[in-house]
Design a protein around this motif. Structure first.
Motif, PDB file in Angstrom:
ATOM      1  N   GLY A 170       0.576  -1.364  -0.086  1.00  0.00           N
ATOM      2  CA  GLY A 170       0.095  -0.212   0.080  1.00  0.00           C
ATOM      3  C   GLY A 170       1.110   1.167  -0.213  1.00  0.00           C
ATOM      4  O   GLY A 170       2.110   1.488  -0.252  1.00  0.00           O
ATOM      5  N   LYS A 171       0.040   2.321   0.637  1.00  0.00           N
ATOM      6  CA  LYS A 171       0.743   3.651  -0.214  1.00  0.00           C
ATOM      7  C   LYS A 171       1.932   3.999   1.391  1.00  0.00           C
ATOM      8  O   LYS A 171       1.105   3.908   2.567  1.00  0.00           O
ATOM      9  N   ILE A 172       2.796   3.915   2.027  1.00  0.00           N
ATOM     10  CA  ILE A 172       3.339   4.860   2.624  1.00  0.00           C
ATOM     11  C   ILE A 172       4.183   6.044   2.749  1.00  0.00           C
ATOM     12  O   ILE A 172       5.610   5.695   2.150  1.00  0.00           O
ATOM     13  N   LEU A 173       4.419   7.041   3.699  1.00  0.00           N
ATOM     14  CA  LEU A 173       4.591   7.593   3.889  1.00  0.00           C
ATOM     15  C   LEU A 173       5.798   7.897   5.091  1.00  0.00           C
ATOM     16  O   LEU A 173       5.559   8.224   6.280  1.00  0.00           O
ATOM     17  N   MET A 174       6.976   7.923   4.752  1.00  0.00           N
ATOM     18  CA  MET A 174       7.415   7.960   5.994  1.00  0.00           C
ATOM     19  C   MET A 174       8.141   8.966   6.141  1.00  0.00           C
ATOM     20  O   MET A 174       9.843   9.111   5.282  1.00  0.00           O
ATOM     21  N   ARG A 175       8.849   9.299   7.567  1.00  0.00           N
ATOM     22  CA  ARG A 175       9.761  10.279   7.751  1.00  0.00           C
ATOM     23  C   ARG A 175      10.477  10.532   9.073  1.00  0.00           C
ATOM     24  O   ARG A 175       9.964   9.832  10.765  1.00  0.00           O
ATOM     25  N   LEU A 176      12.254  11.020   9.016  1.00  0.00           N
ATOM     26  CA  LEU A 176      12.577  11.503   9.777  1.00  0.00           C
ATOM     27  C   LEU A 176      12.685  12.191  10.491  1.00  0.00           C
ATOM     28  O   LEU A 176      13.343  12.725   9.717  1.00  0.00           O
ATOM     29  N   ASN A 177      12.954  13.148  11.404  1.00  0.00           N
ATOM     30  CA  ASN A 177      13.417  14.700  11.550  1.00  0.00           C
ATOM     31  C   ASN A 177      12.883  15.560  11.003  1.00  0.00           C
ATOM     32  O   ASN A 177      12.653  16.699  10.089  1.00  0.00           O
ATOM     33  N   ASN A 178      11.173  15.251  10.210  1.00  0.00           N
ATOM     34  CA  ASN A 178      10.306  15.766   9.536  1.00  0.00           C
ATOM     35  C   ASN A 178      10.881  15.696   7.490  1.00  0.00           C
ATOM     36  O   ASN A 178      10.957  16.862   7.180  1.00  0.00           O
ATOM     37  N   LYS A 179      11.861  14.698   7.528  1.00  0.00           N
ATOM     38  CA  LYS A 179      12.511  14.695   6.015  1.00  0.00           C
ATOM     39  C   LYS A 179      11.946  13.406   4.934  1.00  0.00           C
ATOM     40  O   LYS A 179      12.196  12.213   6.400  1.00  0.00           O
ATOM     41  N   GLU A 180      11.988  13.461   4.442  1.00  0.00           N
ATOM     42  CA  GLU A 180      11.085  12.258   3.734  1.00  0.00           C
ATOM     43  C   GLU A 180      12.197  11.942   3.492  1.00  0.00           C
ATOM     44  O   GLU A 180      13.316  11.571   2.700  1.00  0.00           O
ATOM     45  N   ILE A 181      12.348  10.734   4.300  1.00  0.00           N
ATOM     46  CA  ILE A 181      13.018   8.681   3.944  1.00  0.00           C
ATOM     47  C   ILE A 181      12.361   7.933   2.883  1.00  0.00           C
ATOM     48  O   ILE A 181      12.703   7.531   1.743  1.00  0.00           O
ATOM     49  N   VAL A 182      10.803   7.521   2.899  1.00  0.00           N
ATOM     50  CA  VAL A 182      10.218   6.649   2.099  1.00  0.00           C
ATOM     51  C   VAL A 182       8.888   6.929   1.862  1.00  0.00           C
ATOM     52  O   VAL A 182       7.813   7.538   2.768  1.00  0.00           O
ATOM     53  N   LYS A 183       8.772   7.135   0.162  1.00  0.00           N
ATOM     54  CA  LYS A 183       7.537   7.345   0.007  1.00  0.00           C
ATOM     55  C   LYS A 183       6.640   6.339  -1.212  1.00  0.00           C
ATOM     56  O   LYS A 183       8.006   6.276  -2.426  1.00  0.00           O
ATOM     57  N   VAL A 184       6.519   6.312  -0.436  1.00  0.00           N
ATOM     58  CA  VAL A 184       5.742   4.486  -2.349  1.00  0.00           C
ATOM     59  C   VAL A 184       4.150   4.843  -2.296  1.00  0.00           C
ATOM     60  O   VAL A 184       3.411   5.741  -1.892  1.00  0.00           O
ATOM     61  N   GLU A 185       3.502   5.682  -3.187  1.00  0.00           N
ATOM     62  CA  GLU A 185       2.213   5.757  -3.989  1.00  0.00           C
ATOM     63  C   GLU A 185       1.593   4.759  -4.680  1.00  0.00           C
ATOM     64  O   GLU A 185       0.436   4.559  -4.931  1.00  0.00           O
ATOM     65  N   ASP A 186       2.412   2.963  -4.462  1.00  0.00           N
ATOM     66  CA  ASP A 186       1.267   2.192  -5.611  1.00  0.00           C
ATOM     67  C   ASP A 186       0.985   1.499  -4.635  1.00  0.00           C
ATOM     68  O   ASP A 186       1.222   1.259  -3.349  1.00  0.00           O
ATOM     69  N   THR A 187      -0.256   1.660  -4.315  1.00  0.00           N
ATOM     70  CA  THR A 187      -1.111   0.732  -4.068  1.00  0.00           C
ATOM     71  C   THR A 187      -1.682  -1.070  -4.001  1.00  0.00           C
ATOM     72  O   THR A 187      -2.076  -1.350  -3.314  1.00  0.00           O
ATOM     73  N   ASP A 188      -1.348  -1.516  -4.769  1.00  0.00           N
ATOM     74  CA  ASP A 188      -1.814  -3.001  -5.681  1.00  0.00           C
ATOM     75  C   ASP A 188      -0.708  -4.048  -5.713  1.00  0.00           C
ATOM     76  O   ASP A 188      -0.610  -4.957  -6.195  1.00  0.00           O
ATOM     77  N   LYS A 189       0.651  -4.003  -4.618  1.00  0.00           N
ATOM     78  CA  LYS A 189       1.790  -4.650  -4.740  1.00  0.00           C
ATOM     79  C   LYS A 189       2.330  -4.101  -3.407  1.00  0.00           C
ATOM     80  O   LYS A 189       2.546  -2.758  -3.473  1.00  0.00           O
ATOM     81  N   LYS A 190       3.340  -5.040  -2.822  1.00  0.00           N
ATOM     82  CA  LYS A 190       4.028  -5.527  -2.223  1.00  0.00           C
ATOM     83  C   LYS A 190       5.214  -4.891  -2.925  1.00  0.00           C
ATOM     84  O   LYS A 190       5.868  -5.148  -3.624  1.00  0.00           O
ATOM     85  N   GLN A 191       6.114  -3.925  -2.359  1.00  0.00           N
ATOM     86  CA  GLN A 191       7.372  -3.158  -2.379  1.00  0.00           C
ATOM     87  C   GLN A 191       8.341  -3.308  -1.407  1.00  0.00           C
ATOM     88  O   GLN A 191       8.298  -2.729  -0.113  1.00  0.00           O
ATOM     89  N   VAL A 192       9.514  -2.975  -1.537  1.00  0.00           N
ATOM     90  CA  VAL A 192      10.700  -2.367  -1.261  1.00  0.00           C
ATOM     91  C   VAL A 192      11.513  -1.392  -1.234  1.00  0.00           C
ATOM     92  O   VAL A 192      12.306  -1.524  -2.460  1.00  0.00           O
ATOM     93  N   ASN A 193      11.318  -0.170  -0.594  1.00  0.00           N
ATOM     94  CA  ASN A 193      12.124   0.941  -0.480  1.00  0.00           C
ATOM     95  C   ASN A 193      13.156   1.335   0.776  1.00  0.00           C
ATOM     96  O   ASN A 193      12.818   1.104   1.534  1.00  0.00           O
ATOM     97  N   GLU A 194      13.899   2.143  -0.046  1.00  0.00           N
ATOM     98  CA  GLU A 194      15.095   2.079   0.918  1.00  0.00           C
ATOM     99  C   GLU A 194      15.357   3.823   0.934  1.00  0.00           C
ATOM    100  O   GLU A 194      14.954   4.527   0.274  1.00  0.00           O
ATOM    101  N   GLY A 195      16.013   3.928   2.147  1.00  0.00           N
ATOM    102  CA  GLY A 195      16.382   5.524   1.967  1.00  0.00           C
ATOM    103  C   GLY A 195      17.696   5.878   2.695  1.00  0.00           C
ATOM    104  O   GLY A 195      17.460   4.919   3.562  1.00  0.00           O
ATOM    105  N   LYS A 196      17.762   6.836   3.104  1.00  0.00           N
ATOM    106  CA  LYS A 196      19.056   7.267   4.557  1.00  0.00           C
ATOM    107  C   LYS A 196      19.621   8.659   5.036  1.00  0.00           C
ATOM    108  O   LYS A 196      18.743   9.533   4.223  1.00  0.00           O
TER     109      LYS A 196
END
Length: 429
Positions: free
Chosen positions: A104-130
């Motif tokens: 599904g859709k997911i947006l994750m932030r650390l200290n208000n900085k976007e780390i991971v953003k996924v817009e697709d709700t149709d499949k499982k995904q693996v997303n990375e950030g640093k």
């Protein structure tokens, strides 16, 4: 007799084994949740403007961000929206790599900085950030919408970008891990008679001070990248330059206001504004007051360029905020007086929402000082190695025009919330 004793021993052994197996099967209580998540009964992460403010919501306490058990979500509900906020206890400073497995859709932030953003709700995904993180508590937030898929989230991390592990439960914490300090020290007393707002004394005129706001009009200011225009939400009102704010869908997490939903700053007459004139070496004085749980920013090296849509992408920011109400008030280096995301104000000299705060910013040959309510709270030098090292580890590292020596413009932010400025004056050095 020996055979009897042997038989008894075997029976005791079997019973003991059974008891051991029974003990293994005893259900151990799951660890109690420690950070808040809000589940909202909507069918899209983009909540419409006309959403019922009394829409069904439910607050839950979660232990981590590894949500794989349907019971951890909102029962049998489908298409819910979830927002969670807590902290991560970072033991050792450095660059951390994050990997988020999601459906599904997911947006994750650390200290208000976007780390991971996924817009697709149709499949499982693996997303990375640093992100480079200091030791101590780091605020994390996530917005989640599974759509029609079975909800699923697993957060992993790594120090080398290759060997990942699930973030341990003991790293997660609630928002109590972050202390928001109140005013420090005595307030500066003065017996000098206060002059009329938005005016210059004879001495100030002789010293070269100029008013950037006349108290009656928005003359001298324009929408960023749009000379000659200014949005209707910016107005001169009761002797102050005011951004009137806008209503958004809001709720509270751990007592902190969260606002979500679509915003069209152009259509509703908002957007950032900047001074008509540019300045390189100067002293800037002004006063501000913020609305309850409000957030805004003061910028002072703004460069206008069509490739940038907001002023923060070219200029450092002195934070303007209600530390006690806005969620960013929990984030170290995001509080009133701070050099946003880079240097924390020390000492803390901000007044509560609704009260006027006095600002003085001095910029000369790359050396910059923030003063708040009579006290210097931040100083830095954009020509130093310390500055270059700090920027290289920040979210501003890829912005080539960030904090240029100048000349640059003074700017105020459209950050949704009502804010007032007055007595805006500048003297070139």
């Amino acid at each position: 007799m020996n055979k009897i004793f042997m038989l008894l021993a075997i029976i005791v052994s079997i019973v003991a084994c059974k008891n051991e197996k029974k003990q293994d099967l005893v259900t151990v209580d799951k660890p109690q949740g420690i950070y808040e998540a809000i589940f909202i009964d909507v069918n899209n992460t983009m909540i419409p403007d006309d959403v019922d403010k009394n829409i069904l919501k439910e607050t839950r306490l979660l232990r981590n961000l590894n949500l794989t058990d349907p019971d951890q979500f909102w029962g049998d509900k489908q298409n819910f929206y979830a927002y969670g906020m807590g902290s991560l206890d970072i033991e050792e400073k450095g660059t951390y790599y994050f990997r988020l497995n999601s459906a599904g859709k997911i947006l994750m932030r650390l200290n208000n900085k976007e780390i991971v953003k996924v817009e697709d709700t149709d499949k499982k995904q693996v997303n990375e950030g640093k992100m480079y993180l200091d030791s101590g508590p780091t605020i994390f937030e996530f917005e989640y919408f599974p759509g029609n898929m079975d909800p699923y989230l697993v957060l992993e991390w790594s120090k080398d970008g290759e060997n990942f592990e699930v973030v341990p439960d003991n790293v997660f914490n609630n928002l109590d891990a972050l202390t928001v300090h109140p005013w420090e020290g005595e307030e500066e007393s003065t017996t000098v008679a206060r002059q009329a707002d938005n005016s210059l004394s004879d001495d100030e005129i002789k010293e070269g001070w100029k008013l950037l706001f006349d108290g009656k009009t928005t003359n001298g200011w324009h929408t960023y990248n749009k000379p000659g225009t200014i949005g209707r939400k910016w107005k001169a009102e009761n002797g102050a330059l005011v951004f009137e704010g806008r209503e958004r869908f809001e709720f509270y997490v751990a007592g902190r206001k969260v606002e979500i939903g679509p915003v069209d700053k152009v259509q509703d007459g908002g957007e950032d504004i900047v001074s008509d004139e540019s300045y390189e070496n100067f002293e800037l004085n002004l006063e501000w007051k913020i609305s309850k749980a409000g957030n805004n920013g003061l910028f002072y090296t703004v460069k206008e360029d069509p490739k940038y849509d907001e002023i923060w992408k070219t200029s450092p920011e002195m934070q303007v905020m209600d530390n006690e109400g806005h969620r960013d008030g929990l984030i170290y280096k995001h509080r009133a007086g701070d050099l946003y995301d880079l240097i924390a104000a020390d000492p803390v000299r901000v007044k509560p929402f609704g009260e006027w705060n006095k600002v003085r910013i001095i910029k000369k040959e790359g050396k910059i000082e923030h003063w708040l309510n009579g006290t210097k709270v931040v100083s830095y030098d954009i020509n130093s190695e310390e500055w270059n090292d700090m920027i290289s580890k920040s979210k501003f590292s890829e912005l080539e025009d960030f904090a240029s020596p100048g000349p640059g413009k003074i700017g105020f932010q459209d950050h949704d919330n009502e804010v007032h400025y007055k007595n805006i004056k500048i003297k070139e050095l």
